[in-house]
Design a protein around this motif. Structure first.
Motif, PDB file in Angstrom:
ATOM      1  N   LEU B  63       6.940  11.450  13.383  1.00 23.82           N
ATOM      2  CA  LEU B  63       5.998  11.460  12.252  1.00 23.82           C
ATOM      3  C   LEU B  63       5.900  10.074  11.615  1.00 23.82           C
ATOM      4  O   LEU B  63       4.818   9.641  11.217  1.00 23.82           O
ATOM      5  N   LEU B  64       7.022   9.374  11.577  1.00 22.46           N
ATOM      6  CA  LEU B  64       7.040   8.000  11.067  1.00 22.46           C
ATOM      7  C   LEU B  64       6.221   7.080  11.969  1.00 22.46           C
ATOM      8  O   LEU B  64       5.399   6.294  11.493  1.00 22.46           O
ATOM      9  N   SER B  65       6.436   7.178  13.294  1.00 24.62           N
ATOM     10  CA  SER B  65       5.732   6.314  14.246  1.00 24.62           C
ATOM     11  C   SER B  65       4.230   6.461  14.095  1.00 24.62           C
ATOM     12  O   SER B  65       3.482   5.505  14.188  1.00 24.62           O
ATOM     13  N   GLU B  66       3.802   7.730  13.894  1.00 25.05           N
ATOM     14  CA  GLU B  66       2.369   7.957  13.825  1.00 25.05           C
ATOM     15  C   GLU B  66       1.832   7.778  12.411  1.00 25.05           C
ATOM     16  O   GLU B  66       0.636   7.853  12.185  1.00 25.05           O
ATOM     17  N   GLY B  67       2.740   7.562  11.471  1.00 27.66           N
ATOM     18  CA  GLY B  67       2.299   7.241  10.113  1.00 27.66           C
ATOM     19  C   GLY B  67       2.008   8.443   9.235  1.00 27.66           C
ATOM     20  O   GLY B  67       1.417   8.290   8.170  1.00 27.66           O
TER      21      GLY B  67
END
Lengths: 467, 467
Positions: B63-67
Motif C-alpha cells: 500500500l505504501l509502494s502504490e501510495g
C-alpha cells in the motif's frame, strides 16, 4: 549514318546481344553517336558484325526500352537526344565506413540498459520457431493485419490484464517493431504540432524522438512522487510521457495520488493524452507489481506502451501499444493502412511463447535472477562507503547512489574507470545535461553482472572511491 | 482510527497479505477510509486478524509502494489524500471489434498486388532459420546495428550492384521493416515542411503516408515517358517520388532522356532529392532488367528504396533504402539513434538466403513462373476483344487494358464481377480519383493466377464483356 566498329567476344561471359547493347549505349552516352543520328538497320548491322539478326534485334530492343534509341516507323532507329542534359556519374564512388574510435576497455560495466541473455530460452525459441514454420506455411508469408496478428494481440491482452491491470481489448492493441517505431507511429497518429511534456530526468531517446518528429517538446521537473502536475499544467502541453510504475532513470514509483492528479489533468481538456511507458514493470522484488496507470483511466486518456525488449531480448524487436478509443479511431483514420512492422513468423512464435506459459516461466526465472543480483549488490554496497545513500532499489535492473561528499559525478566516474569499472552519471539523463543541483548521483545497472562479478566490481569501486 | 472488519480466506488462491492489501485499497478508494485517517499499527492489526505480523507488514508495504497509505515516523500509517481527485474507472469496459462488412466472393481475382506464395522456398527458409538459431546464440538477441546488420547490408549492396546497377557502399544502406516504415523514417530524416511531388496516377499508399507525415504533397502529370519534369519544376516541390524502372500502376519505363532531365532538376538546387521506388524491378520478361536511376546519379541526389516483399514474401517485412551521402549525414545526425525494426535472426536468415545463392535461384524461378503467366494472359487476351489495346506488359505482375468503346470503367468492372471475376480500375490510382479523361482502363494482375485459372478467367471476361 553511324558505323559501328566493335570487337565481339564469342563464347565469352556476356552474350553477344549484350556486348552490342553496351557498346552502343556507351557510344551514345559519351556523345560519339550524336543525338538524332541514324543507326544501321538490324539487317545491315547483323551482316556487318556477322551475327544473327535476332541478336541485333535484342540489343536494339533493350536500347529502346531504356530510351537510348528511338524507332521511327519505316525510317529506322535514331539515337535519342540526351547530350548536354546531365553528366552521368563516371565511375564507382568508393564509400568509406565511418571510423569509430574504439572505446576504452572496462573489466566491469554497470550499464543500466543491460539484459541478461545467458538466460534467453534458446531451445524453446528454436522449438517454437520450428513448429511455426512447419504449420500453416503459405498463410504465414502473406501480408498480415496492420495492427499485428489477432492471436498475438489476444495473448498480449490477457497478459496485460492479469499482470499489469491493463483494461483493454485486443482491438486496442498495436504490435510494432520496438518502442522507437511505436513512438514514430504515435506521432503520425496524433499529428504534428503536439506539445509533449516529459519528466526531467527522463529516457532521453524518447525526448529526441519526439523532438525530431515534429513534436514541440518540453520538460517538467519531478518531486519525490514523480512529475509535478502543477508544472505540467503551466507547461501548456497537451501530451505527457511518463513512466509511473518505475521511472527511468530515478526509479520513482508514482503514488496513487499523483496518478489521479495526472488523470484529472488529462480529463480536463479534450485533446490531452498521457503516454505511459511501462518499460520494465516486470521486475519488482518487493511485494506485488505496481499496477499500470492505464487500469485507473476512466476517460480513455492513457496510451500504454510496453515492450518485450527488456523482458525477453532486445533483438526480437517487438513492442505493443494500447490505444484508448479516441486514439484508436484516429489510428484507423490516419494510419490504419500502414503495414505491420513485425514478421508474421515472429508474431506467431511470440504468441505461442506467451500462450504456452513459457513467458511467465521466463519472467519468473529472470525476476529471481535479477533479484539475487539486486540483493547481492545492495548487501555489498551497504558496506562500501559512508558518504552515499541508495535509491531506486526494489525494482528494475539498476539503482542509484547519491553522494553527500564534495566529489563530482565526473570525478566518481573517472576514479571508477581507473579501476576498470564503468559506472554512469545521472546528469546524462537530464535534457539540459545539467544534472541534479546539489549532489552527485551514480547509476549502477546489474542485469549483466552475475553475483561473483558484482562482488569483485564493488570491491574495485571501494578501492577507487575510498582508497 | 479505522477498524478493519475483513474475512480472510486461509489457504485460498490469494495469499493473506494480498487479501488485506486489496481490502484496505478498496476501502481507501471508495472513501470508507477517509484521507488522513490513521490505520491500525501492524502489531494491532495482526493480533486483531490473527495473522502473523509480517503478513500485515507485507500488505502495508504494498500500500505504501502504490501510495495508498503514507507512513509518518513514530506516528504510524495514514490513508493518503486521494478522494475527490479523480473517479477511477469502475469496471472492465468491454471493447468491440470493428465490424467489417464481408466482401463479395469472387472466383477469380486479378489483383495487381499479388505475390505467388506457393513458390515460397519454405524448406530453405526453415533450414536457414534452424542454422541461424544454432549458431551464435546470445549475440543474435543483443540489440543490433540501427542501420541493419553489416553482413546483410553487404549482401544487399552486392546484389544491388550486380542486379540493379546501384552504386553504393553498405554504409549507405538502411534496412527496415517494410517500405511504409522506411518512408516514415525518411520523413523523420528529411524533416517536416518538405514539398513532395508524386506521379499521377501513383502508388497511393505513398501519397497518403507523405500527407499524413507532415509532408506537403502534390501530383505531377505523366506523359508516355513518365513524370513531366517541366511540371515538376513548376510544382515548387523539393522532393519527388518516382518509379522509373516500372511505374506503378502504368508500367511506364522512364527513358534515359527523362531520367537525365529528372537528375538535372535535382542537381539544380541544394535541398532537392529524388526518391526512387524500385518495387518490382526484379520481374522483366524482355531483354535485360532496366537499370536503376540511382546508378546514373552523379550528385548524390537519389534515395533508392527496394523491398523483399514482392520478390520473397510480403510478411517477412524487410525493405532497404540507399541514402546518398548528404542524406546519410542527416540520418546519422537526426535518426541514427533509432533502433532497427528488423530482428537480428530474420536479418541473418535473409543474409544467408542471398549469400548462398538461394535468392538468385528464387528470383529466376519466380521470373519464369510469372513470365509464363504473363505470356498466357497476353495470348488469351489477344483473342479476347476488338475494342482494347494492352499496355504495361513485359514487366511486373500486371498489365493494363485500354478500352476504346463507350463503356466506363465502372461498367466493365461490374460486368466482370457478375461473372465472378474481380478486375481493377485505373482511376483508383489517381490521387483526385478522377481517372484518365478519355478512356476506360482496367488492370489485370496475374501473380496469383496459374495458367489454367488465367485461361478460365479470361473466358469469363469475354462472356462478361462481349456476351
Amino acid at each position: 549514318m553511324y558505323e559501328l566498329t566493335i570487337s565481339l567476344v564469342q563464347g565469352g561471359r556476356k552474350p553477344l546481344y549484350e556486348q552490342i547493347y553496351e557498346y552502343i549505349k556507351n557510344e551514345i552516352r559519351e556523345g560519339r553517336i550524336s543525338s538524332g543520328e541514324r543507326l544501321s538497320s538490324t539487317r545491315m548491322l547483323s551482316s556487318h558484325l556477322e551475327v544473327s539478326r535476332s541478336t541485333v534485334e535484342l540489343a536494339y530492343e533493350q536500347l529502346l526500352s531504356e530510351g537510348y534509341i528511338e524507332s521511327k516507323p519505316c525510317r529506322g532507329y535514331f539515337a535519342a537526344q540526351i547530350d548536354g542534359l546531365y553528366s552521368i556519374r563516371p565511375a564507382c564512388a568508393d564509400g568509406q565506413a565511418p571510423v569509430k574510435s574504439s572505446g576504452k576497455k572496462y573489466r566491469y560495466d554497470f550499464t543500466p540498459n543491460g539484459v541478461d541473455l545467458n538466460s534467453f530460452p534458446y531451445n524453446t525459441w528454436r522449438k517454437l520457431s520450428r513448429e511455426c514454420l512447419v504449420d500453416d506455411r503459405a498463410e504465414l508469408f502473406r501480408l498480415g493485419c496492420p495492427q499485428g496478428e489477432p492471436g498475438l494481440r489476444s495473448a498480449i491482452c490477457s497478459y496485460l490484464h492479469q499482470a499489469r491491470g491493463v483494461d483493454c481489448t485486443p482491438e486496442q492493441i498495436i504490435v510494432g517493431a520496438g518502442n522507437d517505431y511505436l513512438m514514430m507511429l504515435l506521432c503520425a497518429i496524433l499529428g504534428t504540432g503536439r506539445r509533449v511534456a516529459l519528466e526531467n530526468p527522463t529516457y532521453r531517446q524518447a525526448y529526441r524522438l519526439f523532438s525530431n518528429l515534429s513534436f514541440d517538446t518540453r520538460t517538467v521537473d519531478m518531486d519525490e512522487r514523480g512529475m509535478r502536475v502543477d508544472e505540467l499544467e503551466r507547461s501548456g502541453a497537451d501530451l505527457t510521457f511518463v513512466m509511473p510504475s518505475h521511472q527511468y532513470p530515478l526509479g520513482t514509483v508514482m503514488p496513487i495520488r499523483r496518478r489521479m492528479e495526472l488523470l484529472r489533468w488529462a480529463s480536463e481538456e479534450a485533446g490531452r493524452f498521457i503516454i505511459e511507458d511501462d518499460y520494465d514493470s516486470e521486475f519488482r522484488y518487493k511485494g506485488k507489481p505496481i499496477p499500470a496507470l492505464q487500469g485507473y483511466d476512466a476517460d480513455g486518456k492513457v496510451i500504454y506502451i510496453g515492450t518485450f525488449s527488456k523482458s525477453i531480448a532486445p533483438a526480437i524487436r517487438m513492442s505493443y501499444m494500447v490505444l484508448p478509443e479516441a486514439v484508436c479511431e484516429m489510428y484507423h483514420k490516419r494510419c490504419g493502412f500502414i503495414s505491420s512492422t513485425v514478421s508474421k513468423v515472429d508474431q506467431l512464435i511470440l504468441q505461442k511463447f506467451i500462450e504456452e506459459g513459457y513467458y511467465e516461466r521466463h519472467l519468473n526465472k529472470m525476476r529471481a535472477l535479477y533479484r539475487s543480483r539486486h540483493d547481492m549488490l545492495l548487501a555489498e554496497l551497504k558496506e562500501a562507503g559512508p558518504d552515499f545513500r541508495i535509491s531506486g532499489e526494489n525494482a528494475g535492473v539498476h539503482l542509484l547512489l547519491h553522494f553527500r561528499g564534495a566529489r563530482t559525478e565526473e570525478e566518481l566516474i573517472k576514479l571508477a574507470a581507473q579501476k576498470g569499472v564503468r559506472v554512469y552519471g545521472l546528469s546524462e539523463y537530464y535534457v539540459n545535461g545539467a544534472g541534479p543541483a546539489d549532489e552527485a548521483v551514480i547509476l549502477l545497472g546489474y542485469a549483466n553482472m552475475d553475483e561473483e562479478r558484482i562482488r569483485e566490481a564493488v570491491r574495485l569501486l571501494k578501492e577507487a572511491w575510498y582508497g
